[in-house]
Design a protein around this motif. Structure first.
Motif, PDB file in Angstrom:
ATOM      1  N   ASN A 245      -1.755  -7.172   0.535  1.00  0.00           N
ATOM      2  CA  ASN A 245      -3.109  -7.091   0.000  1.00  0.00           C
ATOM      3  C   ASN A 245      -3.710  -5.712   0.236  1.00  0.00           C
ATOM      4  O   ASN A 245      -4.413  -5.164  -0.623  1.00  0.00           O
ATOM      5  N   ARG A 246      -3.432  -5.163   1.401  1.00  0.00           N
ATOM      6  CA  ARG A 246      -3.962  -3.832   1.724  1.00  0.00           C
ATOM      7  C   ARG A 246      -3.356  -2.778   0.795  1.00  0.00           C
ATOM      8  O   ARG A 246      -4.065  -1.912   0.269  1.00  0.00           O
ATOM      9  N   ILE A 247      -2.067  -2.834   0.579  1.00  0.00           N
ATOM     10  CA  ILE A 247      -1.398  -1.878  -0.299  1.00  0.00           C
ATOM     11  C   ILE A 247      -1.957  -1.990  -1.715  1.00  0.00           C
ATOM     12  O   ILE A 247      -2.250  -0.985  -2.375  1.00  0.00           O
ATOM     13  N   LEU A 248      -2.126  -3.223  -2.182  1.00  0.00           N
ATOM     14  CA  LEU A 248      -2.665  -3.436  -3.525  1.00  0.00           C
ATOM     15  C   LEU A 248      -4.104  -2.933  -3.626  1.00  0.00           C
ATOM     16  O   LEU A 248      -4.495  -2.330  -4.634  1.00  0.00           O
ATOM     17  N   ALA A 249      -4.892  -3.169  -2.597  1.00  0.00           N
ATOM     18  CA  ALA A 249      -6.287  -2.726  -2.607  1.00  0.00           C
ATOM     19  C   ALA A 249      -6.380  -1.206  -2.690  1.00  0.00           C
ATOM     20  O   ALA A 249      -7.144  -0.652  -3.490  1.00  0.00           O
ATOM     21  N   GLU A 250      -5.581  -0.518  -1.876  1.00  0.00           N
ATOM     22  CA  GLU A 250      -5.607   0.933  -1.886  1.00  0.00           C
ATOM     23  C   GLU A 250      -5.091   1.477  -3.211  1.00  0.00           C
ATOM     24  O   GLU A 250      -5.621   2.453  -3.755  1.00  0.00           O
ATOM     25  N   ALA A 251      -4.053   0.837  -3.761  1.00  0.00           N
ATOM     26  CA  ALA A 251      -3.501   1.282  -5.040  1.00  0.00           C
ATOM     27  C   ALA A 251      -4.514   1.109  -6.167  1.00  0.00           C
ATOM     28  O   ALA A 251      -4.622   1.961  -7.063  1.00  0.00           O
TER      29      ALA A 251
ATOM     30  N   LEU B 174       2.926   4.237  -1.472  1.00  0.00           N
ATOM     31  CA  LEU B 174       1.495   4.437  -1.282  1.00  0.00           C
ATOM     32  C   LEU B 174       1.216   5.772  -0.603  1.00  0.00           C
ATOM     33  O   LEU B 174       0.286   6.500  -0.978  1.00  0.00           O
ATOM     34  N   SER B 175       2.015   6.119   0.385  1.00  0.00           N
ATOM     35  CA  SER B 175       1.854   7.420   1.043  1.00  0.00           C
ATOM     36  C   SER B 175       2.066   8.555   0.054  1.00  0.00           C
ATOM     37  O   SER B 175       1.351   9.559   0.077  1.00  0.00           O
ATOM     38  N   GLY B 176       3.057   8.378  -0.823  1.00  0.00           N
ATOM     39  CA  GLY B 176       3.296   9.386  -1.848  1.00  0.00           C
ATOM     40  C   GLY B 176       2.106   9.542  -2.781  1.00  0.00           C
ATOM     41  O   GLY B 176       1.805  10.645  -3.244  1.00  0.00           O
ATOM     42  N   ALA B 177       1.421   8.445  -3.054  1.00  0.00           N
ATOM     43  CA  ALA B 177       0.240   8.506  -3.921  1.00  0.00           C
ATOM     44  C   ALA B 177      -0.860   9.349  -3.285  1.00  0.00           C
ATOM     45  O   ALA B 177      -1.533  10.129  -3.960  1.00  0.00           O
ATOM     46  N   TYR B 178      -1.056   9.200  -1.965  1.00  0.00           N
ATOM     47  CA  TYR B 178      -2.055  10.029  -1.281  1.00  0.00           C
ATOM     48  C   TYR B 178      -1.687  11.504  -1.400  1.00  0.00           C
ATOM     49  O   TYR B 178      -2.532  12.349  -1.721  1.00  0.00           O
TER      50      TYR B 178
ATOM     51  N   LEU C  88       6.606   9.249   5.992  1.00  0.00           N
ATOM     52  CA  LEU C  88       7.023   8.414   4.870  1.00  0.00           C
ATOM     53  C   LEU C  88       8.391   7.788   5.070  1.00  0.00           C
ATOM     54  O   LEU C  88       8.599   6.600   4.864  1.00  0.00           O
ATOM     55  N   LEU C  89       9.351   8.580   5.421  1.00  0.00           N
ATOM     56  CA  LEU C  89      10.723   8.096   5.487  1.00  0.00           C
ATOM     57  C   LEU C  89      11.344   8.424   6.833  1.00  0.00           C
ATOM     58  O   LEU C  89      11.104   9.472   7.404  1.00  0.00           O
ATOM     59  N   ASP C  90      12.125   7.512   7.323  1.00  0.00           N
ATOM     60  CA  ASP C  90      12.875   7.764   8.545  1.00  0.00           C
ATOM     61  C   ASP C  90      14.341   8.048   8.240  1.00  0.00           C
ATOM     62  O   ASP C  90      15.196   8.018   9.108  1.00  0.00           O
ATOM     63  N   LYS C  91      14.606   8.305   6.970  1.00  0.00           N
ATOM     64  CA  LYS C  91      15.972   8.629   6.570  1.00  0.00           C
ATOM     65  C   LYS C  91      15.926   9.803   5.615  1.00  0.00           C
ATOM     66  O   LYS C  91      14.863  10.184   5.124  1.00  0.00           O
ATOM     67  N   ASP C  92      17.070  10.376   5.349  1.00  0.00           N
ATOM     68  CA  ASP C  92      17.107  11.523   4.460  1.00  0.00           C
ATOM     69  C   ASP C  92      16.638  11.128   3.068  1.00  0.00           C
ATOM     70  O   ASP C  92      16.981  10.053   2.559  1.00  0.00           O
ATOM     71  N   PRO C  93      15.835  11.983   2.394  1.00  0.00           N
ATOM     72  CA  PRO C  93      15.393  11.649   1.053  1.00  0.00           C
ATOM     73  C   PRO C  93      16.568  11.600   0.088  1.00  0.00           C
ATOM     74  O   PRO C  93      17.562  12.301   0.250  1.00  0.00           O
ATOM     75  N   ILE C  94      16.436  10.762  -0.926  1.00  0.00           N
ATOM     76  CA  ILE C  94      17.477  10.658  -1.943  1.00  0.00           C
ATOM     77  C   ILE C  94      16.862  10.975  -3.288  1.00  0.00           C
ATOM     78  O   ILE C  94      15.655  10.951  -3.455  1.00  0.00           O
ATOM     79  N   GLU C  95      17.685  11.310  -4.265  1.00  0.00           N
ATOM     80  CA  GLU C  95      17.183  11.770  -5.534  1.00  0.00           C
ATOM     81  C   GLU C  95      16.665  10.637  -6.401  1.00  0.00           C
ATOM     82  O   GLU C  95      15.772  10.826  -7.205  1.00  0.00           O
TER      83      GLU C  95
ATOM     84  N   ASN D 207       2.892   6.035 -11.192  1.00  0.00           N
ATOM     85  CA  ASN D 207       3.377   5.718  -9.847  1.00  0.00           C
ATOM     86  C   ASN D 207       2.525   4.633  -9.193  1.00  0.00           C
ATOM     87  O   ASN D 207       3.045   3.699  -8.565  1.00  0.00           O
ATOM     88  N   VAL D 208       1.205   4.741  -9.354  1.00  0.00           N
ATOM     89  CA  VAL D 208       0.302   3.749  -8.769  1.00  0.00           C
ATOM     90  C   VAL D 208       0.512   2.383  -9.423  1.00  0.00           C
ATOM     91  O   VAL D 208       0.498   1.344  -8.743  1.00  0.00           O
ATOM     92  N   ASN D 209       0.715   2.371 -10.723  1.00  0.00           N
ATOM     93  CA  ASN D 209       0.949   1.102 -11.411  1.00  0.00           C
ATOM     94  C   ASN D 209       2.238   0.431 -10.957  1.00  0.00           C
ATOM     95  O   ASN D 209       2.327  -0.798 -10.921  1.00  0.00           O
ATOM     96  N   ASN D 210       3.243   1.224 -10.610  1.00  0.00           N
ATOM     97  CA  ASN D 210       4.458   0.644 -10.035  1.00  0.00           C
ATOM     98  C   ASN D 210       4.135  -0.090  -8.739  1.00  0.00           C
ATOM     99  O   ASN D 210       4.638  -1.185  -8.480  1.00  0.00           O
TER     100      ASN D 210
END
Length: 477
Positions: free
Chosen positions: A132-138, A47-51, A22-29, A113-116
């Motif tokens: 389009n792919r991100i929207l389709a999966e969401a 999208l990865s978080g949704a899965y 998901l992230l290549d950097k440290d997570p933030i709050e 989250n998905v609606n965002n």
């Protein structure tokens, strides 16, 4: 533009390495929502978080998969203390204290989250095909969440002739504090929203390119997954022609193949999707938490094991069926009593396997049921599809050759029970077909009850009703 903030918890940002990091950097709050969705990379993160969010014990790592089989009669307890969903099993759930309240809450948090993703991705910088792919999966995520809510918290589609009874509160855009509180739509409107999302997703998939480069196709939503889910939704909505059409499309054009009898049992013990898997919820490679398999695990390593198969389901299999007790179940003696635990999800922790949501065998059974229910009934197709699943499991079985519609449909329902056991379907099949609940191998206070009993629909959590005067509670809660 006013800046809103989205709080990203550890579930939303956890590394989903079986698909892509998901992230290549440290997570933030916390991130501003504009920052998160400023480009395709941020939308992909969401999208990865949704899965990953589907794999909580309140969703597909327990409740959504166990509840329908526990209530329908496929599951009993192998222990008497520290058990989960026992209020549901005993039909003592209350609106203020139901084991399924957390499922309701998690699904609506997931929806927000998905609606965002759906709302903000169109304005993100990046290639249109990827957006389009991100929207389709969401949209597939949103359809699945609403469909799950409908099955648990609303009565079946055909409860009223025009499905005008209460459905669910549809959440189709990000919810802000200033927005009106949601109210429940009718079942017809609720199913229409699910169907529209899937139809729109299919169109978006046609003009899209993948956003994840690792993992396997069966662990992501795709046009074929959307069509398979759409076939199932249409089945629940008694739209037999459309259920047949979409199931037939996936069977003929999806590229999936039924497993052989010899490979069936082993297919459940691997993290690699089988040739008949249409959609699975994958695990990151280092997953080690509580999983669906933890509750069936033969070794009881983490002490979670509690859901054994009932004699009700075990006695349905023939002596040569590959799904029978001696093949697809582990037998364990506990306090001098033998219990059988399914091998479909037999291991937890580091060895847990993905959750299978849609398989090709179910598409054949959907097509069979739709063929049986269509006007005129297509006995030839229905018998052929039913025979295929029966004989894959037991090559010595006779071909289905029903000429009576009621008998044919009952045979299909029986095969659904045997083939899809422990995959979260039984209760919903009984309710949508108007079949009473008859749990024989059962020690609940009430084991048998009519399909019309209001306790077979879960209550809306009391805190939701208390803060929202427009939210109607289900009957008898």
């Amino acid at each position: 533009m006013k800046k809103f903030f989205i709080y990203i918890n550890i579930v939303f940002l956890i590394s989903f390495t079986s698909c892509e990091k998901l992230l290549d950097k440290d997570p933030i709050e916390q991130l501003s929502i504009e920052d998160l969705f400023s480009d395709v990379s941020g939308a992909k993160t969401a999208l990865s978080g949704a899965y990953r969010s589907l794999l909580s014990i309140n969703l597909y790592h327990r409740n959504l998969m166990v509840y329908p089989d526990l209530m329908g009669g496929n599951i009993k307890y192998s222990r008497t203390v520290n058990i989960a969903l026992d209020d549901i099993y005993n039909l003592t759930q209350r609106a203020n204290l139901s084991s399924m309240n957390a499922t309701y809450t998690d699904l609506y948090q997931h929806l927000n989250n998905v609606n965002n993703i759906i709302f903000y991705t169109p304005s993100a910088e990046g290639q249109s095909a990827q957006k389009n792919r991100i929207l389709a999966e969401a949209k597939c995520f949103r359809a699945l969440a609403h469909f799950d809510l409908l099955r648990v918290f609303a009565k079946p589609y055909n409860t009223t002739s025009d499905a005008s009874h209460l459905g669910i509160a549809l959440i189709l855009k990000p919810q802000l504090i200033t927005d009106p509180l949601p109210v429940r739509s009718t079942a017809a409107q609720s199913y229409e929203a699910v169907i529209n999302d899937l139809l729109e997703a299919i169109v978006l998939f046609e003009n899209s390119s993948p956003v994840f480069s690792s993992g396997t196709p069966q662990t992501y939503f795709s046009a074929n997954v959307a069509k398979a889910l759409l076939a199932k939704v249409y089945l629940y909505a008694n739209n037999w022609d459309k259920a047949y059409e979409y199931a037939d499309d996936v069977i003929r054009n999806g590229g999936y193949t039924l497993l052989s009898n010899a490979n069936y049992v082993a297919s459940w013990a691997t993290r690699n999707p089988s040739v008949e898997s249409v959609f699975e919820i994958a695990l990151e490679s280092n997953f080690s938490g509580s999983s669906l398999g933890s509750y069936y695990e033969v070794s009881n390593t983490g002490g979670f094991r509690m859901y054994a198969a009932t004699n009700d389901i075990l006695t349905l299999y023939s002596a040569n069926d590959i799904r029978r007790n001696s093949s697809l179940f582990n037998t364990v003696t506990i306090n001098n009593v033998n219990y059988s635990f399914t091998k479909k999800y037999a291991i937890g922790g580091l060895n847990a396997t993905p959750v299978k949501v849609l398989r090709l065998s179910e598409l054949y059974l959907i097509r069979a049921e739709a063929a049986a229910e269509r006007t005129p009934t297509n006995f030839t197709q229905a018998n052929a599809d039913l025979s295929l699943i029966i004989k894959r499991a037991d090559p010595t079985a006779a071909d289905a050759n029903f000429s009576n519609k009621a008998d044919l449909i009952n045979a299909i329902l029986l095969e659904r029970r045997k083939e899809l056991a422990f995959e979260g379907n039984l209760l919903y099949d009984l309710l949508r077909k108007g079949k009473n609940i008859n749990r024989v191998d059962c020690n609940a206070a009430t084991c048998s009850l009519p399909f019309t009993d209001n306790r077979l629909v879960m209550p809306i959590p009391i805190n939701t009703v208390d803060v929202n005067p427009g939210m109607e509670q289900n009957t008898d809660y």
